[in-house]
Design a protein around this motif. Structure first.
Motif, short mmCIF file in Angstrom:
data_model
loop_
_atom_site.label_atom_id
_atom_site.label_comp_id
_atom_site.label_asym_id
_atom_site.label_seq_id
_atom_site.Cartn_x
_atom_site.Cartn_y
_atom_site.Cartn_z
N LEU A 4 0.84 -1.20 0.00
CA LEU A 4 0.00 0.00 0.00
C LEU A 4 0.87 1.25 0.00
N SER A 5 1.90 1.22 0.83
CA SER A 5 2.76 2.39 0.93
C SER A 5 3.55 2.59 -0.36
N LEU A 6 3.90 1.46 -1.03
CA LEU A 6 4.61 1.57 -2.32
C LEU A 6 3.72 2.21 -3.37
N ILE A 7 2.42 1.77 -3.37
CA ILE A 7 1.47 2.33 -4.34
C ILE A 7 1.30 3.83 -4.08
N ARG A 8 1.17 4.17 -2.77
CA ARG A 8 1.04 5.59 -2.40
C ARG A 8 2.24 6.38 -2.89
N GLN A 9 3.43 5.79 -2.65
CA GLN A 9 4.66 6.46 -3.06
C GLN A 9 4.70 6.67 -4.56
N LYS A 10 4.26 5.62 -5.28
CA LYS A 10 4.28 5.69 -6.74
C LYS A 10 3.38 6.83 -7.22
N TRP A 11 2.19 6.92 -6.60
CA TRP A 11 1.26 7.98 -6.99
C TRP A 11 1.82 9.36 -6.66
N LEU A 12 2.53 9.43 -5.55
CA LEU A 12 3.13 10.71 -5.16
C LEU A 12 4.12 11.16 -6.23
N TRP A 13 4.93 10.21 -6.71
CA TRP A 13 5.91 10.55 -7.74
C TRP A 13 5.22 10.95 -9.04
N VAL A 14 4.15 10.23 -9.39
CA VAL A 14 3.41 10.57 -10.61
C VAL A 14 2.87 12.00 -10.51
N LEU A 15 2.33 12.34 -9.34
CA LEU A 15 1.78 13.68 -9.14
C LEU A 15 2.87 14.74 -9.26
N ILE A 16 4.03 14.44 -8.65
CA ILE A 16 5.14 15.40 -8.72
C ILE A 16 5.55 15.63 -10.18
N VAL A 17 5.66 14.53 -10.94
CA VAL A 17 6.07 14.66 -12.34
C VAL A 17 5.03 15.47 -13.12
N ILE A 18 3.74 15.15 -12.91
CA ILE A 18 2.68 15.90 -13.62
C ILE A 18 2.76 17.38 -13.26
N PHE A 19 2.95 17.66 -11.98
CA PHE A 19 3.05 19.05 -11.52
C PHE A 19 4.20 19.77 -12.22
N LEU A 20 5.38 19.11 -12.22
CA LEU A 20 6.56 19.74 -12.81
C LEU A 20 6.37 20.01 -14.30
N LEU A 21 5.71 19.05 -14.97
CA LEU A 21 5.54 19.21 -16.42
C LEU A 21 4.49 20.25 -16.79
N THR A 22 3.50 20.45 -15.90
CA THR A 22 2.40 21.35 -16.28
C THR A 22 2.53 22.77 -15.73
N VAL A 23 3.44 22.97 -14.80
CA VAL A 23 3.55 24.31 -14.17
C VAL A 23 3.63 25.45 -15.19
N PRO A 24 4.45 25.31 -16.26
CA PRO A 24 4.55 26.44 -17.20
C PRO A 24 3.21 26.86 -17.80
N PHE A 25 2.20 25.94 -17.78
CA PHE A 25 0.91 26.29 -18.38
C PHE A 25 0.06 27.20 -17.49
N TYR A 26 0.25 27.10 -16.18
CA TYR A 26 -0.57 27.96 -15.30
C TYR A 26 0.24 28.80 -14.34
N GLY A 27 1.54 28.53 -14.21
CA GLY A 27 2.36 29.31 -13.27
C GLY A 27 3.03 30.47 -13.96
N SER A 28 3.41 31.47 -13.16
CA SER A 28 4.10 32.63 -13.74
C SER A 28 5.55 32.29 -14.01
N PHE A 29 6.25 33.14 -14.75
CA PHE A 29 7.67 32.94 -15.03
C PHE A 29 8.47 32.83 -13.74
N TYR A 30 8.04 33.60 -12.73
CA TYR A 30 8.76 33.58 -11.44
C TYR A 30 8.78 32.17 -10.87
#
Lengths: 308, 246
Positions: A4-30
């Protein structure tokens, strides 16, 4: 529970990657720039931790590699007109060569003596960069790196940086899980015993130091490209101290610990610097509190809570 | 002779810790070195295993001069050792402690790109079984009971496939029951694998129960040498060492 904790961890990493890849679409240059800086310092911290947390040494001159990487990349792009990929590779290789020389002399010593000699070497390199105006620009630094038009925009460079950092982190992750990584941990645990199972301890530490130097150099080059220049402060002891602080804050006994430390310190620095120019004082206080109350860093605290 | 030591000397400042010591160890024998505290036993061991370098004299192992070699090279020649004060990897589990030695022995330590997770599982389990620690495989070495840590250290020394095993007080600090277990393991392993064992020991019962030959050191020099029966009846030994105990 573990699954369970491995699955949770995996999802956490997926979320981090999605966040990092999509930030330029909604975040400011700063914010894109801030994340970019974080990614680079995550690499710098994890590369440093190869010697600190895994090898059990106290490298206090990592700025030498970070700064040399920055200057190598900048000089090769500005003065030699080399293509970016070659400049980046050279920015890893030159600090790695430097690590061979520094490591050859410093790894004869242990503990505080090793820390002091690595610090001394890095200050020597800082001194050269500070005084050699015609080549390094002295205290003015080198400004105005010509970047290829494809990666010049902030967002494009952000993605390039993410890909390079991810590749470097993957390599470092493979290395720490390899037999070499296990031997480094054994050296940290008991240097004498490791020697008596047939390991040439100094040679293994030297190889670790060179690998660490290589990736610190790449991080320095990426930071120079982000700042569009190389400056002597990259070589200064404050950079060495800061990266060690990142590792200790996150926790040196895990792979992700230093990354967590790097992210927190970059956020803190950006917050503190909007209120005061004495950000180093605040960092000092954080370090004192950490050493007293959280010797295992944030990851160590998490494990403690889990354990109890 | 698997090991020959020729007029070996080592001084620390004005103190002659080991002085003109010569001895030979027969292949596949169990040879003990005894002597009162400060007799030079540990220094002698450190000179053989490369932890210290001799001022004078030679150490010949299987016909090769190993006097000036660093410890890791001596280990690769076929000498495994344990320490008087336990020397293990405390924050690695028992299994990893053995695996470190196996990785070293199979020359995998410079492998940077394969995962070590699946390497040498069977070999490590075999060693843990040999020293009676199979049930403790996943425990952190530093949290093991004292006796188990001693057994683990023996396991680490055995993992490098030694021909000569140097054991510095292998039962020091152990309870009577633990001592008996440890001795059984040492005897069995030595017999099964045809090992030569050279060990130092305080406990006379231990020495007389397993040693085939005994060398007595006193103030850095050899006082007597012979089979257990001879040593037990040697007047000089009784006076400087055995006599003091009783």
């Amino acid at each position: 529970m573990r699954a369970l904790s491995l699955i949770r961890q995996k999802w956490l990493w997926v979320l981090i990657v999605i966040f990092l890849l999509t930030v330029p679409f909604y975040g400011s240059f700063y914010y894109v720039r801030l994340l970019n800086e974080m990614a680079i310092f995550v690499l710098f911290a994890i590369a440093t931790n190869l010697m600190l947390g895994y090898g059990g040494t106290m490298p206090f001159g990592q700025a030498a590699f970070f700064g040399t990487g920055a200057y190598t990349c900048t000089l090769l792009l500005m003065k030699a007109g080399l293509p970016l990929p070659l400049a980046l590779i050279a920015a890893g290789l030159l600090p790695a060569c430097l690590a061979v020389i520094i490591g050859f002399f410093s790894l004869r010593l242990t503990g505080i003596y090793f820390a002091m000699i690595t610090l001394a070497f890095s200050m020597m390199i800082w001194g050269v960069a500070w005084k050699w105006y015609s080549f390094t620009g002295g205290d003015d630094g080198l400004v105005g790196i010509p970047l290829p038009s494809l990666v010049a925009p902030v967002i494009n460079y952000y993605y390039l940086c993410l890909v390079i950092v991810a590749c470097c982190l993957l390599l470092l992750f493979i290395i720490v899980r390899s037999p070499f990584g296990t031997i480094l941990m054994a050296i940290r645990e008991n240097r004498v015993r490791t020697e008596f199972v047939g390991i040439n301890v100094r040679m293994h530490l030297l190889i670790g130091f060179v690998i660490s130097g290589f990736f610190c150099g790449v991080a320095g080059a990426l930071f120079a490209l982000l700042s569009r220049g190389a400056f002597t402060e990259y070589l200064n002891y404050t950079s060495s101290v800061e990266v060690v602080l990142m590792c200790i804050l996150g926790g040196v006994f895990s792979f992700v610990g230093p990354a967590l430390g790097a992210v927190i310190i970059i956020i803190l620095e950006s917050m503190i610097s909007t209120y005061t120019q004495y950000s180093l004082v605040v960092m000092g206080v954080i370090l004192i509190l950490l050493v007293h109350f959280l010797p295992g860093g944030i990851v160590g605290l998490k494990q403690q809570i889990k354990g109890s | 002779m698997i090991l020959q030591v020729k007029v070996l000397s080592k001084s620390f400042g004005g103190l002659r810790a080991v002085h003109n010591v010569s001895l030979g160890v027969k292949k596949k024998s169990i040879h003990a070195i005894i002597g009162p505290n400060g007799a030079g036993k540990s220094t002698f061991f450190n000179l053989i295993s490369g932890h210290l370098h001799a001022d004078e004299g030679e150490v010949i192992f299987k016909g090769e001069n190993i006097t000036k070699m660093p410890p890791h090279r001596i280990c690769r020649k076929g000498i495994g050792r344990s320490f008087q004060l336990i020397s293990i990897f405390p924050n690695l589990d028992a299994f990893e402690n053995i695996r470190v030695a196996k990785l070293a022995w199979f020359r995998k330590s410079l492998n940077l790109f394969s995962s070590s997770e699946k390497m040498f599982r069977a070999e490590c389990e075999e060693i843990l079984d040999m020293v009676g620690l199979s049930a403790r495989s996943a425990d952190l070495a530093g949290t093991l009971a004292y006796g188990h840590q001693k057994q683990l250290e023996l396991g680490i020394a055995l993992s490098v496939n030694p021909e000569l095993l140097l054991l510095d007080e292998p039962t020091a600090g152990m309870s009577i029951a633990e001592t008996a277990t440890q001795l059984k393991i040492i005897e069995r392993v030595a017999k099964d694998h045809g090992l030569t064992v050279l060990f130092t020991e305080h406990d006379m019962e231990v020495v007389f129960s397993i040693a085939e030959k005994i060398t007595v050191l006193d103030q850095g020099q050899i006082l007597a040498e012979g089979e257990p029966g001879d040593i037990r009846n040697n007047e000089k030994v009784k006076r400087v060492y055995l006599g003091k105990r009783g």
